[in-house]
Design an enzyme around this catalytic site. Structure first.
Site, PDB file in Angstrom:
ATOM      1  CD  GLU A  67      -8.473   5.527  -3.889  1.00  0.00           C
ATOM      2  OE1 GLU A  67      -9.251   5.817  -2.909  1.00  0.00           O
ATOM      3  OE2 GLU A  67      -7.760   6.173  -4.338  1.00  0.00           O
ATOM      4  CG  HIS A 136       2.788   5.523  -3.068  1.00  0.00           C
ATOM      5  ND1 HIS A 136       2.683   5.901  -1.527  1.00  0.00           N
ATOM      6  CD2 HIS A 136       2.102   6.423  -3.509  1.00  0.00           C
ATOM      7  CE1 HIS A 136       1.798   6.796  -1.312  1.00  0.00           C
ATOM      8  NE2 HIS A 136       1.445   7.257  -2.546  1.00  0.00           N
TER       9      HIS A 136
END
Ligand SMILES: Cc1ncc(C[n+]2csc(CCOP(=O)(O)OP(=O)(O)O)c2C)c(N)n1
Ligand SMILES: [Mg+2]
Lengths: 336, 323
Positions: A67, A136
């Site tokens: 990322e 999440h």
């Protein structure tokens, strides 16, 4: 029968965002798209389905699982004048790219005295309700609101998903575009063709006289459902700000001129959440409009737990909004 | 490639100019500190001038450069007008970043100078983006990113090398190993003798070179730039060097005297001067004249800075977002 080009059709948020991406990539050669698994596969959310095929691997490509490198590439490419769009698979994973986001993308224009502009869009799903537990399920919009330099978009309808994404891509600044996973299967009728929606323009989703509810993303839907359940009992106006920065305070103040009561609903933690900021802005500019203290019904100050029964206890449900509205109207306490 | 006599003297002049700039900046900051002011962080690149000048000698004006907080030399060598660098470092409205960035955030878009960085290793992932942009547009522009020995411990270093190697993007990684990260010796940051050996993990060339030898720097950079420009992917270069000064003005000197003296003797400017003299490419009078001209240039830049207004907060909000 209407000719096909003018016939309304049903779309999901994903399909709407996919259309927006394809249209913007056709319109502007500088628009590029990359992220994990987004190339030939089309993205774990199917957001980029068909795009690599149409635009080729130079404009639509897979990255390593990295990322920091994804956001770094995006930031550098924007500095070089491209108009990159990236997908971060879950907004939770932006934490692995905090330096490129917070210290670089949000600040480079400013640090350079305005010499550079960074036209870039970060797409990420957010939100709870899918039993994916604490890493999440976050929303994190408050983090990005605390970094001047970002714009923050949180659509709730299919129409907005498309129109706001097109505008986000055309914007010359870093935009965090957070769409809610729990809206994945939403189907709504939308017009044919293209449309854009300006950033910083709230939508009045339902008109009412007694109280104004400001709610965005998934909570806009829950607020509408709560308002419907209270039909005949409390007349609820529901405003969806659609973008949190820029933020359309005027539409909210106009509504408060009518209702005099405010409840802000969001699912991310209440502490230092967007609700606190919205209430601050309202009291700064619209204190005299208020008949009673404004309230925030946010998520509880807890991580999102796994089991559905626990998850539902942390994030505002329709019944919680109903209860909060009743309490507000009767002058009682709203438990956030 | 060999340089002409004129080119060598010009590069010598730029190295001297950087040295004079660093000395003057420290002087101005020290004066302000004595006056009870804190003018900001200052990281001198004194001793590392050959790397800035040698690497830039192999880059084109349209090649991208990402610098660091120790970046005055990079900025001057890339060709940012000295007046603008000086004005920025001293916080004037005429500065390269209009006074918004300061010493650590020199930006200059016309020459694709993509900024210093206050975050150790912060430029490494950004370099991927300009490199990709060049590939996407089919230009042969190269991106050079400077960083220190400490920065090579950051995840950003590894993420950047991995992705550039994977995509064969045109990045030249320039590690200025000056043996210390703040007060930590490189042996406290890296278990290897050479940071360049980390390139092997990404399947790209890793080379070490003497960072205090202008010609060695230019050779190493030249090979890496040529490779990148030809589409053959990134290279990690590690230049062994030393900063003459402590990490920054507020951290006291802590390095062994013997070590400092030994590295003073390997000073890149003195070494180049000695080479120019011994090869008969310049005489002492010419070298003195180069230094005199550098001081004159610097004095002009300082005067420009003194005449420049302070940045005004009136339009500070307007800078944040692009229209
Ligand atoms: C992410 C981050 N961590 C720590 C610091 C504080 N800091 C600034 S420079 C520095 C040392 C960096 O050493 P190195 O990478 O070798 O570069 P050099 O200063 O020697 O040029 C440290 C610890 C910082 N600015 N950013
Ligand atoms: Mg160092």
């Amino acid at each position: 029968m209407l000719p096909e080009t003018v016939a309304p059709r049903k779309l999901t948020p994903i399909k709407a965002m996919n259309e927006a991406l394809a249209e913007e990539m056709r319109r502007d050669e500088d628009v590029v798209l990359f992220g994990e698994d987004i190339g030939a596969y089309g993205g774990v959310w199917a957001l980029s389905k068909g795009l690599q095929k149409e635009f080729g691997p130079l404009r639509v490509f897979d990255t390593p699982l990295s990322e920091g490198a994804i956001v770094g590439t995006c930031t550098g490419a924007a500095m070089a004048g491209l108009r990159p769009v990236i997908e971060i698979m879950y907004v939770d994973f932006t934490t692995c790219a905090m330096d490129p986001l917070m210290n670089q993308a949000a600040k480079i224009r400013f640090m350079s005295g305005g010499a550079f502009c960074l036209p870039m869009t970060i797409l990420a799903p957010c939100g709870a309700g899918t039993s994916e537990a604490a890493q999440h399920s976050q929303s994190l919009e408050a983090w990005f609101l605390s970094a001047p330099g970002f714009k923050v978009v949180m659509p709730s309808t299919v129409y907005d998903c498309k129109g706001l994404l097109k505008t986000a891509i055309r914007d010359n600044n870093p935009v965090l575009y957070l769409w809610h996973k729990a809206l994945y299967d939403l189907e709504e009728e939308v017009p044919p063709g293209e449309w854009t929606i300006p950033l910083g323009q709230a939508a009045v989703r339902r008109e009412g006289r007694d109280v104004t509810v400001v709610a965005y993303s998934l909570m806009a839907h829950r607020a509408l459902e709560a308002a419907e359940r209270l039909r005949g009992e409390i007349s609820v106006e529901v405003i969806d700000p659609r973008t949190l920065r820029p933020f359309d305070l005027d539409t909210i103040l106009a509504s408060l001129g009518k209702t005099g009561r405010l409840l802000v609903v969001h699912e991310s933690p209440t502490c230092c959440g967007a609700g606190a900021e919205i209430v601050r802005q309202v009291t700064d500019r619209g204190f005299d409009l208020l008949k009673q203290a404004p309230k925030v019904l946010g998520g509880r100050d807890l991580p999102i737990p796994f089991a559905k029964s626990l998850e539902n206890a942390v994030v505002p449900q329709v019944v919680d909004i109903v209860a909060a509205l009743r309490a507000l109207i009767s002058g009682g306490r709203v438990d956030g | 490639m060999r340089f002409s006599c004129e080119e060598l003297k010009e590069m010598y002049g730029t190295m001297v100019l950087i040295r004079e700039f660093e000395l003057s900046t420290i002087e101005v900051f020290a004066q302000r500190m004595r006056a009870g002011d804190f003018p900001g962080a200052l990281h001198s690149s004194e001793g590392q001038e050959a790397i800035a000048v040698g690497v830039m000698s192999r880059l084109r004006p349209d090649d991208y450069v990402f610098s660091t907080y120790r970046g005055h030399g990079h900025a001057i060598a890339k060709g940012i007008p000295l007046e603008r660098v000086t004005a920025e470092v001293h916080g004037r409205a005429t500065g390269a970043s209009r006074g918004f960035g300061g010493s650590m955030h020199l930006f200059w878009k016309p020459l694709n100078f993509m900024g210093g960085n206050g975050i150790v290793g912060g430029g490494l992932p950004l370099a991927l983006g300009t490199a990709y942009a060049a590939v996407k547009r089919g230009t042969d522009q190269v991106t050079a990113v400077f960083f220190g020995d400490g920065a090579a411990s950051q995840g950003a270093f590894h993420e950047s090398l991995n992705m550039a190697a994977l995509k064969r993007w045109p990045v030249v990684y320039v590690c200025e190993n000056n043996l210390y990260a703040a007060t930590t010796h490189v042996s406290g940051n890296c278990p290897l003798e050479d940071i360049a050996d980390r390139a092997a993990a990404y399947g790209i060339p890793g080379v070490t070179a003497d960072g205090n030898d202008l010609l060695a720097v230019a050779d190493a950079a030249g090979a890496a730039v040529a490779r990148a420009r030809a589409g053959q992917g990134p290279t990690l270069i590690e230049f062994k060097t030393y900063r003459h000064r402590a990490h920054c003005m507020v951290i006291p000197e802590h390095r062994p005297n013997q070590e400092r003296t030994a590295w003073r003797e390997r000073d890149p400017i003195q070494r180049l001067a000695a080479m120019l003299l011994s090869e008969g490419l310049a005489d002492q009078a010419q070298l003195d004249e180069i230094r005199r001209r550098a001081r004159e240039r610097l004095e002009q830049a300082l005067e420009f800075m003194r005449q420049s207004p302070l940045p005004q907060p009136a339009d500070i909000e307007e800078v944040l977002y692009a229209p």
